[in-house]
Design an enzyme around this catalytic site. Structure first.
Site, PDB file in Angstrom:
ATOM      1  N   GLY A   9      53.449  79.895  19.925  1.00  0.00           N
ATOM      2  CA  GLY A   9      53.321  78.978  19.326  1.00  0.00           C
ATOM      3  C   GLY A   9      54.003  79.363  17.991  1.00  0.00           C
ATOM      4  O   GLY A   9      52.326  78.960  17.133  1.00  0.00           O
ATOM      5  N   MET A  61      48.155  78.084  13.518  1.00  0.00           N
ATOM      6  CA  MET A  61      47.556  79.647  13.565  1.00  0.00           C
ATOM      7  C   MET A  61      48.286  79.919  14.514  1.00  0.00           C
ATOM      8  O   MET A  61      48.425  81.749  13.756  1.00  0.00           O
ATOM      9  CB  MET A  61      46.878  78.730  14.986  1.00  0.00           C
ATOM     10  CG  MET A  61      45.683  78.112  15.086  1.00  0.00           C
ATOM     11  SD  MET A  61      44.460  79.436  14.221  1.00  0.00           S
ATOM     12  CE  MET A  61      44.010  80.751  15.016  1.00  0.00           C
ATOM     13  N   ALA A  94      38.823  81.670  24.665  1.00  0.00           N
ATOM     14  CA  ALA A  94      37.843  81.371  24.035  1.00  0.00           C
ATOM     15  C   ALA A  94      38.437  79.976  22.933  1.00  0.00           C
ATOM     16  O   ALA A  94      39.216  79.320  22.207  1.00  0.00           O
ATOM     17  CB  ALA A  94      37.353  81.791  22.696  1.00  0.00           C
ATOM     18  N   THR A  95      37.151  79.255  23.138  1.00  0.00           N
ATOM     19  CA  THR A  95      37.542  77.842  21.800  1.00  0.00           C
ATOM     20  C   THR A  95      37.565  78.061  20.695  1.00  0.00           C
ATOM     21  O   THR A  95      37.622  77.346  20.218  1.00  0.00           O
ATOM     22  CB  THR A  95      36.617  76.499  22.566  1.00  0.00           C
ATOM     23  OG1 THR A  95      34.857  77.009  22.017  1.00  0.00           O
ATOM     24  CG2 THR A  95      37.093  75.797  23.651  1.00  0.00           C
ATOM     25  N   HIS A 102      37.792  68.460  11.728  1.00  0.00           N
ATOM     26  CA  HIS A 102      38.597  69.134  12.078  1.00  0.00           C
ATOM     27  C   HIS A 102      40.114  67.766  10.358  1.00  0.00           C
ATOM     28  O   HIS A 102      39.577  66.242  10.852  1.00  0.00           O
ATOM     29  CB  HIS A 102      39.319  69.412  13.043  1.00  0.00           C
ATOM     30  CG  HIS A 102      38.258  70.109  13.885  1.00  0.00           C
ATOM     31  ND1 HIS A 102      37.266  70.283  14.060  1.00  0.00           N
ATOM     32  CD2 HIS A 102      38.732  71.371  14.055  1.00  0.00           C
ATOM     33  CE1 HIS A 102      37.001  71.240  15.164  1.00  0.00           C
ATOM     34  NE2 HIS A 102      37.935  72.176  14.338  1.00  0.00           N
ATOM     35  N   LYS A 114      44.999  67.450  14.304  1.00  0.00           N
ATOM     36  CA  LYS A 114      44.194  67.861  15.337  1.00  0.00           C
ATOM     37  C   LYS A 114      44.377  66.657  16.452  1.00  0.00           C
ATOM     38  O   LYS A 114      44.255  65.665  15.928  1.00  0.00           O
ATOM     39  CB  LYS A 114      42.642  67.927  15.061  1.00  0.00           C
ATOM     40  CG  LYS A 114      42.429  68.823  16.744  1.00  0.00           C
ATOM     41  CD  LYS A 114      41.106  70.003  15.992  1.00  0.00           C
ATOM     42  CE  LYS A 114      40.290  69.706  17.189  1.00  0.00           C
ATOM     43  NZ  LYS A 114      41.245  70.813  17.892  1.00  0.00           N
ATOM     44  N   THR A 169      35.195  73.791  20.517  1.00  0.00           N
ATOM     45  CA  THR A 169      34.972  73.961  20.036  1.00  0.00           C
ATOM     46  C   THR A 169      33.139  72.974  19.988  1.00  0.00           C
ATOM     47  O   THR A 169      31.843  73.366  20.827  1.00  0.00           O
ATOM     48  CB  THR A 169      34.129  74.841  18.559  1.00  0.00           C
ATOM     49  OG1 THR A 169      35.578  75.470  18.600  1.00  0.00           O
ATOM     50  CG2 THR A 169      33.262  74.752  18.096  1.00  0.00           C
TER      51      THR A 169
END
Ligand code: NAD
Length: 251
Positions: free
Chosen positions: A8, A13, A112-113, A144, A148, A155
Site C-alpha cells: 500500500g 499511510m 494493531a488497529t 476520521h 475512511k 480503534t
C-alpha cells in the site's frame, strides 16, 4: 538495519511510512507493493508480483496498510516466504481474521488497529476508570477523514472490546427518534469529515460528574513511527501473534 517492504506504498499511510523511514537509521524500505502507481525511490510492484518482490528483496518484515482483501493475499505470500508481517489495515471480517491466524502459525505477525502510543496508554487507563466508575454510563465517539472506508474505526472496536472486559453491554450505533438510553448500552458515534487523522473519545458519566478520555492523532506520522517500531521489534522473532503493547512494554 531492518529491511522492510510496504504494502500500500501509494496510499496515505504507505507514503507517510516511507517518508518517516527515510529519517531513521534502524530501518530501510527496500520496495513497495500497490495496485496504483507510486513515484518512490524504491521499486514498486503490483500485487501479482508479490512473490517475486519477496524473493528479490528478502525483507525481514512487510508493513501493510491497505484493504483487508490485499492484506490476506499478502499474508499467504509472507507465510510461504517466511517473512514477518505488521498489519495496520482495519475492517477485517471473520474470514480475514482466520487467514491472519493461520499466517501467525507460520511467521511472526503483529496487528494493531492503532499504532499510536497515546491510544495504547488510553486503552491501559480505561480499565481502572471503568472499575472505579462501574455504575456510570459509557459512550464512545470517533472521527476520521472523509475517505475512511470502515466504520466504526478499528480503534473504536478495540476500545469497545476493552470496555467488554469490564462490563456487559450492547453497542448502540448512534440514536434516532424516541430511543431512551438503557443501563446496559454503550453508544457508538461515528463522524467523517475533512482530513481528520483520527479522534477517539470515551465519555464516562454519572453521579453529577463526567470523565472524558480523549485521543487525537495530529499527524499520520504518529502511526508510521509506531508501525516502523513494530517492524524493527518483530524482525527475527519466531512465528506467533504479537501486539503493539508488546513493543511498548519492551521500549
Ligand atoms: P489509502 O486508501 O490511502 O491507502 C491504501 C492503499 O492500498 C492505496 O494506495 C491502494 O491503492 C492500496 N491497495 C489497494 N488494494 C491493494 C492491493 N490488492 N495490493 C496492494 N495495495 C493495494 O488508505 P490509508 O488511509 O493509508 O489507510 C489504509 C488502512 O490503514 C485502512 O484500513 C485504515 O483504516 C488503516 N489505518 C490504520 C492505522 C493504524 O494505526 N493501525 C492508522 C491509519 C490507517
Amino acid at each position: 538495519m531492518t529491511h522492510v517492504g510496504i504494502n500500500g506504498i501509494a496510499g496515505r499511510m504507505g507514503q507517510t511510512i516511507f517518508e518517516t523511514a527515510q529519517e531513521r537509521d534502524d530501518v530501510t524500505v527496500t520496495f513497495g507493493l500497490d495496485v496504483d502507481d507510486a513515484d518512490r525511490s524504491v521499486p514498486v510492484y503490483s500485487p501479482d508480483e508479490t512473490e517475486t518482490a519477496l524473493a528479490e528483496h528478502d525483507p525481514a518484515v512487510v508493513i501493510d496498510f491497505t484493504v483487508p482483501e490485499a492484506t490476506t493475499t499478502l499474508a499467504q505470500a509472507c507465510a510461504d516466504a517466511g517473512v514477518g508481517l505488521v498489519v495496520g489495515t482495519t475492517g477485517f471480517e471473520e474470514d480475514g481474521f482466520a487467514v491472519l491466524s493461520e499466517t501467525s502459525a507460520e511467521v511472526p505477525l503483529l496487528k494493531a488497529t492503532n499504532f499510536s502510543r497515546g491510544i495504547q496508554a488510553l486503552l491501559r487507563s480505561l480499565g481502572p476508570a471503568l472499575e472505579a466508575l462501574s455504575t456510570y454510563d459509557v459512550e464512545v465517539m470517533e472521527t476520521h477523514h472523509n475517505a475512511k472506508r470502515d466504520a466504526p474505526s478499528g480503534t473504536a472496536k478495540t476500545i469497545l472490546e476493552e470496555i467488554g472486559e469490564y462490563r456487559d453491554f450492547e453497542t448502540v450505533p448512534g440514536r434516532e427518534g424516541i430511543q431512551p438510553r438503557t443501563e446496559d448500552e454503550v453508544g457508538m458515534l461515528v463522524r467523517r469529515a475533512g482530513d481528520i487523522r483520527g479522534e477517539h473519545e470515551i465519555t464516562i458519566a454519572g453521579n453529577d460528574e463526567v470523565l472524558t478520555l480523549q485521543h487525537r492523532a495530529e499527524d499520520r506520522a504518529v502511526f508510521a513511527a509506531g508501525a516502523l517500531d513494530a517492524a524493527v521489534w518483530l524482525a527475527g522473532r519466531g512465528a506467533g501473534r504479537y501486539e503493539f503493547g508488546d513493543v511498548i512494554d519492551d521500549s
